[in-house]
Every structure is written in structure tokens, then in C-alpha cells.
Design a protein around this motif. Structure first.
Motif, short mmCIF file in Angstrom:
data_model
loop_
_atom_site.label_atom_id
_atom_site.label_comp_id
_atom_site.label_asym_id
_atom_site.label_seq_id
_atom_site.Cartn_x
_atom_site.Cartn_y
_atom_site.Cartn_z
N UNK A 171 -19.29 17.74 63.99
CA UNK A 171 -20.25 18.47 64.79
C UNK A 171 -19.75 19.50 65.65
N UNK A 172 -18.48 19.33 66.25
CA UNK A 172 -17.98 20.21 67.29
C UNK A 172 -17.40 21.37 66.73
N UNK A 173 -17.13 21.29 65.20
CA UNK A 173 -16.60 22.46 64.81
C UNK A 173 -17.86 23.13 63.81
N UNK A 174 -18.89 22.83 64.10
CA UNK A 174 -20.01 23.70 63.39
C UNK A 174 -20.05 25.06 63.59
N UNK A 175 -19.88 25.86 62.62
CA UNK A 175 -19.81 27.50 62.78
C UNK A 175 -18.62 27.95 62.51
N UNK A 176 -17.31 27.01 62.83
CA UNK A 176 -15.81 27.88 62.84
C UNK A 176 -15.29 27.80 61.42
N UNK B 106 -11.90 23.24 68.89
CA UNK B 106 -12.10 24.50 68.48
C UNK B 106 -11.15 25.55 69.13
N UNK B 107 -10.26 24.95 70.13
CA UNK B 107 -9.34 25.72 70.91
C UNK B 107 -7.97 25.00 70.35
N UNK B 108 -7.40 24.29 71.09
CA UNK B 108 -5.79 23.97 71.09
C UNK B 108 -5.71 23.27 69.36
N UNK B 109 -6.51 22.24 69.31
CA UNK B 109 -6.31 21.62 67.90
C UNK B 109 -7.62 22.35 67.02
N UNK B 110 -7.65 23.52 66.71
CA UNK B 110 -8.41 24.32 65.86
C UNK B 110 -8.04 24.26 64.35
N UNK B 111 -6.62 24.33 64.47
CA UNK B 111 -5.82 24.14 62.92
C UNK B 111 -5.75 23.07 62.50
N UNK B 112 -6.12 21.85 63.08
CA UNK B 112 -5.97 20.63 62.57
C UNK B 112 -6.79 20.64 61.26
N UNK B 113 -6.42 19.98 60.07
CA UNK B 113 -6.81 19.91 58.96
C UNK B 113 -6.75 18.61 58.15
N UNK B 114 -6.05 17.86 58.79
CA UNK B 114 -5.83 16.48 58.37
C UNK B 114 -5.72 15.36 59.38
N UNK B 115 -6.47 14.51 59.37
CA UNK B 115 -6.52 13.31 60.21
C UNK B 115 -6.63 11.91 59.87
N UNK B 116 -5.70 11.27 60.14
CA UNK B 116 -5.41 9.80 59.56
C UNK B 116 -6.21 8.86 60.20
N UNK B 117 -7.25 8.39 60.12
CA UNK B 117 -8.05 7.27 60.92
C UNK B 117 -8.04 5.98 60.39
N UNK B 118 -7.23 5.68 59.31
CA UNK B 118 -7.30 4.53 58.81
C UNK B 118 -6.92 3.41 59.68
#
Length: 569
Positions: free
Chosen positions: A542-547, A422-434
Motif C-alpha cells: 500500500x505504501x508503494x502504490x503508484x511507484x 518510497x525513499x531510502x528503501x525504494x529499490x528493495x525487491x526481496x524481503x524474507x519475512x518467514x
């Protein structure tokens, strides 16, 4: 006083020997005559007479006759001419034995011949024990470095980031492939003229070099030949290049030097524009004066403002996270970053336990990722493919003891030690965890429906729970909607009856049982990694709930933005 008695030794008659230590310098007596000294001409004449003697002439004649004789084959000489065959020379004895000798660890005499000739297998066992067979030599590249790891797909990073303007199969695509395959010749012949290529094509050529380039990669000289001014490139695909041909420190110095040169050049142009013109119409005739005068100057810091997309995927095992953190301090404008196949995040690689991921000790990796997130606060796209061993560090939380002096230790608090979503990486919209695309993928969904699969899975590895069943259901839906993934789905047994699929005759065929054991082992490993990736995705959600910011999680075979709330235990 009595006189000293002095003994007088008389030499024996006929003995003229005198010891060298007792002999002095020879005295010249008048009776001895000096030997006559021969001149050079006299010596040469004596040599001519000695060579012309009858004995030497006869020897020369005999040698000439022997050299002029023709040799005959043994069969012709013995059968036709009746000559006796000359005996072969006896072998030269040097005192060494002809028996083979086993190289022992301790020095000593050779073993008896009976030990060697009777037990050949024992001899081979000894040699294999003390001197095992050498391993196959590894393939080494330039300066003894191992061959680099290359991406499986061509221009992978640019295709994923939608930055590849080249159409596959076009003439431009074929030209870039040919240039990447012949990169060494191009650099040698056209080093100073590569900057005439448009900047966006040089970006694509660099991405092609990651897969089709030299096996040892490219060095900083080749990178500088492509981009004399790196400010021209907003994307740098260094997959399989960073850490092989050049280090991250060299990359950081190159980027900083280029940014400083660009800033100095702009300041020089601004100073020239501010000077008073020699003529009243010089400013009016110049086209670039207004653009230089009213241009926005660069900031005086050392940030690389032009670079927005960077790929450091497929590094060597010796890559340093400390160098990455130093590089990221000035990459505040990075929006796309690829760290695929990177090792466990740590700043002390020599003292970190190799079993940290198995012991679930992610305290240090979480802190390293937190520092990286603070340096890249504009990040919107992150690639962590094949980093399943340290994915839990993204949502790692540590327990904090209460500050009060009460003896009640039960209300322990948790605080996230990983990146701040919710701070430094709050703009992250794509995450590749394959997972690794070259690894095994379960395409045979027929086995997943059988009861024997569940029984063997529960007996050997773990029981199929709700979280695993959800992944299996999604896998079935994915394969049913993607016919290309059904290539290895239908497997015929052949031993029982040709029309039977694997999964119908587990109790009747030994081949089917062997295949089931292999499938269960691979499926258990794949399910475990996929479950871990989904747990990380749920933790970020869960960490971004409400943002209100949603993030797409790419698993390699599906992309999900949210997951249903289930009993995840």
C-alpha cells in the motif's frame, strides 16, 4: 627532723629465689669456678660411646627381629598354628556424631536422630527446598562464552543470494567441508599461506565455517588470515560469527583499516608512476605504468566500496543495534543484507521494556529501522527471518496532532515512523519475512477441514476469519503441489480402527482429542505469526502504490508479490 624509718627485709634461711624483675646482671664472684668447655672431638666421642651402649644395641636387635618376621593369613595362623587373632584396634573417638546432618539455612545444632531416620521424605523435601538440585551446566565455549547459534543450512546466505559457485557433492565441496571442520589446525599451520586460495573460494570457505567451523567461532585473526585485504571479497557471510568470536566494533575497525591500507597503497603506486624515469625506455618497458597512470583513484572518504553482500544473521542476544548503525554508516554500497534472528531494534536495551512487542509499542524500533534504511539506501535484498516479534515496526505509523489551535482533535494525521519505502528503501525487491524453519509447520491439512477444529479454535483462541481462511487455502494448495511436505500428513489413530485418519473420530478416541488440542495450539500460534507477516506485506504494498516497484515477500513456504484485496478486519 625525724629520720626516715627504713625497713630491712631478711630472707628466709635456705631461700635463694630472687624475682627476675629485682635481679640484676649476675655478678662474677671469685669463688665460683667456670664449667669446662668440651671440644668437638670430645663431643663426638661421647656420642659414639652412647650409641655403643648395651641398651641401644639390644633395642636395635629387637627391632631387626620384628622386621624380619613373616606375616601369616588369619585363617592359617588360627586353624593350623593355633595362634590367637589379634584384636582390632578400637575406633578413635573424636567427639563427633555419626548421624547425618541436614544443611540448614540458619546455623544451629543438628536435628535429633529420630527426625532424620523417621521422616526421610521430609528430609529430602528440606534439602530440595533450601538447596535445590543444580541445573545442568551450560555448554560454554572459548573464554566462557556460550556456544554460538549456527545456521541450519550449509552456505545459507550464499545460496539465497545465488553467490555459491560450488556444486553440492563435488570434490571441491568435500574439500571445503574438510577444511571447515579442521579449521583450527589449518590456521595454526597455514596462517600465512591462505591468501593463495582464489578469493571466490575463500568467500565460500567462510560461509562453510558458519556451520561446520569451530563451536566458538573464529576471531579476527582467523578472518584476517582468510582476507588480508578484504577488498578482495565482495560478499562476507558472517552468520553465527559476528558477535561471537568478534564484535561489530572490531569488524568495523578491520574493514576501515583495510580500506585505508588499500587507498594508501594505490596512492603510493600513483606517486611512483608520476616520478621521472631514470632511463628513456623505462616507461615503455614497464607493463603496469599505463594501468597505474590512467587508473581511477579511490575516493578519500572511508566508505567500503567493495562490499555489496553482508550477512550478520544468528547473533547472540547481547548484539547491539547501536554498533550496527555505526557499521552501516559506511556501507552505502550494500545490496544484500541478512539480519535473521536479530532481537528487537533498540538503542537502549537495558531500559526497553521486554513486553514492548506484546504492548504493540514499536515507536523506538521504527526509528532505529528508519536510521538503518537511511544508511543502506542501495539495499535490494533483505533477510528478516524469525524476526516476527518486531515485523510491525516496518510499517509503524504514529499519530500527529494538528498544528492549529482549534479545539477539534478529530482530524489527527498519521505519519510513518519506520523505513521510507518510497525513499531510502525504494529499490528493495526481496524481503524474507518467514518464520523460523526449525519451528512447527502445519502439514496435516485433513484436520483443517473438520468442524471440530474450527469450534475448538474459536472457543480457545480466535474465530477463523477471512484473513485466516486465505492462509489455510494457500497452505492446502502448497501441500498438494509439494509431495515432500506430506510426510506427516497422514496419521493413523490405531485406537478406533486402523484405517481411520486423525480428524474422523474426534468424539470417540481420547488420543485424537489430545492430538487435536496440541494441533490447535500450534496452529493458532503459526496462524497469528503468518497473519502478522501478511499484514506487513500489505502495508508495504500500500505504501508503494503508484511507484511501479514490486517486492517479493518470502514466507518460507511461498513467495508472493501481491495479495487480493479482502476485508482485512
Amino acid at each position: 627532723m625525724p629520720k626516715k624509718h627504713r625497713q630491712i627485709y631478711q630472707p628466709k634461711p635456705g631461700s635463694n629465689y630472687v624475682h627476675p624483675s629485682l635481679g640484676g646482671s649476675p655478678r662474677s664472684s671469685g669463688d665460683t669456678q667456670p664449667k669446662p668447655t668440651l671440644s668437638v672431638n670430645e663431643r663426638l666421642s661421647n656420642l659414639r660411646l652412647a650409641q655403643a651402649s648395651p641398651a641401644s644395641s639390644e633395642r636395635k636387635r629387637q627391632l631387626a627381629e620384628l622386621s624380619n618376621q613373616r606375616s601369616l593369613p588369619p585363617s592359617l595362623g588360627q586353624g593350623i598354628l593355633g595362634q590367637t587373632a589379634a584384636a582390632a584396634p578400637a575406633p578413635r573417638s573424636n567427639g563427633t556424631s555419626h548421624r547425618s546432618r541436614i544443611r540448614l539455612r540458619t546455623p544451629g545444632p543438628a536435628p535429633p536422630p529420630s527426625w532424620v531416620s523417621r521422616l526421610t521424605s521430609h528430609r529430602q523435601a528440606l534439602e530440595n527446598r533450601y538447596y535445590p538440585a543444580k541445573r545442568q551446566p551450560r555448554t560454554f565455549g572459548k573464554n566462557g562464552a556460550p556456544m554460538r547459534t549456527t545456521p541450519h543450512d550449509l552456505a545459507r546466505f550464499l545460496n539465497m543470494a545465488n553467490e555459491n559457485p560450488v556444486t553440492p557433492g563435488s570434490l571441491l565441496d568435500m574439500s571445503l567441508k574438510a577444511a571447515a571442520r579442521n579449521w583450527m589446525d589449518i590456521v595454526e599451520d597455514c596462517f600465512d599461506s591462505l591468501d593463495v586460495i582464489p578469493a571466490h573460494l575463500r568467500v565460500v570457505l567462510l560461509s562453510y565455517l558458519t556451520t561446520l567451523g569451530p563451536s566458538e567461532g573464529i576471531d579476527m585473526a582467523g578472518l584476517h588470515a582468510l582476507f588480508p585485504y578484504p577488498a578482495e571479497a565482495s560478499s562476507l557471510d558472517l552468520s553465527g560469527l559476528a558477535g561471537w568470536g568478534f564484535t561489530l566494533k572490531e569488524l568495523r575497525n578491520w574493514l576501515h583499516k583495510s580500506a585505508k591500507d588499500s587507498r594508501d597503497q594505490l596512492e603510493k603506486l600513483q606517486d611512483q608512476a608520476d616520478d621521472i624515469a631514470d632511463s628513456w625506455d623505462q616507461d615503455a618497458s614497464s607493463d603496469d605504468s599505463d594501468s597505474i597512470r590512467f587508473s581511477i583513484p579511490l575516493s578519500l572518504d572511508t566508505d567500503i566500496q567493495h562490499l555489496t553482500k553482508l550477512s550478520l544473521a544468528y547473533p547472540p542476544s547481547s548484539i547491539s543495534w547501536t554498533d550496527l548503525l555505526s557499521l552501516s554508516k559506511n556501507l552505502h554500497t550494500i545490496t544484500h543484507l541478512s539480519l535473521a534472528h536479530w532481537p528487537l531494534p533498540t538503542r537502549t536495551p537495558n531500559s526497553t521494556s521486554p513486553y514492548a512487542s506484546l504492548d504493540r509499542d514499536f515507536e523506538e524500533p521504527a526509528l532505529v529501522l528508519r536510521m538503518l534504511a537511511e544508511n543502506t539506501y542501495c539495499l535490494r535484498w533483505l533477510d528478516l527471518q524469525a524476526c516476527h516479534s518486531w515485523l510491525p515496526a516496518l510499517i509503524h505509523r504514529s499519530y500527529v496532532l494538528p498544528l492549529s489551535d482549534s479545539e477539534d482533535w478529530t482530524p489527527q494525521q498519521q505519519r510513518p515512523t519506520g523505513p521510507n519505502w518510497n525513499g531510502s528503501w525504494r529499490h528493495l525487491t526481496y524481503l524474507n519475512i518467514s518464520q523460523d524453519p526449525s519451528s512447527w509447520f502445519p502439514t496435516n491439512t485433513t484436520i483443517l477441514k473438520t468442524s471440530s477444529f474450527r469450534q475448538k479454535m474459536a472457543k480457545t483462541y480466535f474465530r477463523i476469519g477471512v484473513k485466516h481462511q486465505q492462509i489455510i487455502d494457500d497452505l492446502r494448495d502448497y501441500i498438494s503441489t509439494h509431495p515432500a511436505q506430506r510426510e506427516f500428513q497422514i496419521n493413523h489413530c490405531g485406537s478406533c480402527h486402523p484405517s481411520a485418519d486423525l480428524g474422523d473420530c474426534w468424539e470417540e478416541c481420547a488420543d485424537c482429542n489430545a492430538y487435536l488440542d496440541m494441533f490447535v495450539g500450534l496452529m493458532a500460534r503459526w496462524l497469528e505469526r503468518e497473519t502478522e507477516a501478511r499484514t506487513v506485506a500489505r502495508g508495504i504494498i500500500a505504501a508503494r502504490q503508484g511507484t511501479g516497484v514490486r517486492c517479493a515477500f518470502d514466507h518460507g513456504w511461498q513467495v508472493r508479490e501481491s495479495y487480493p484485496v479482502l476485508n482485512w478486519v
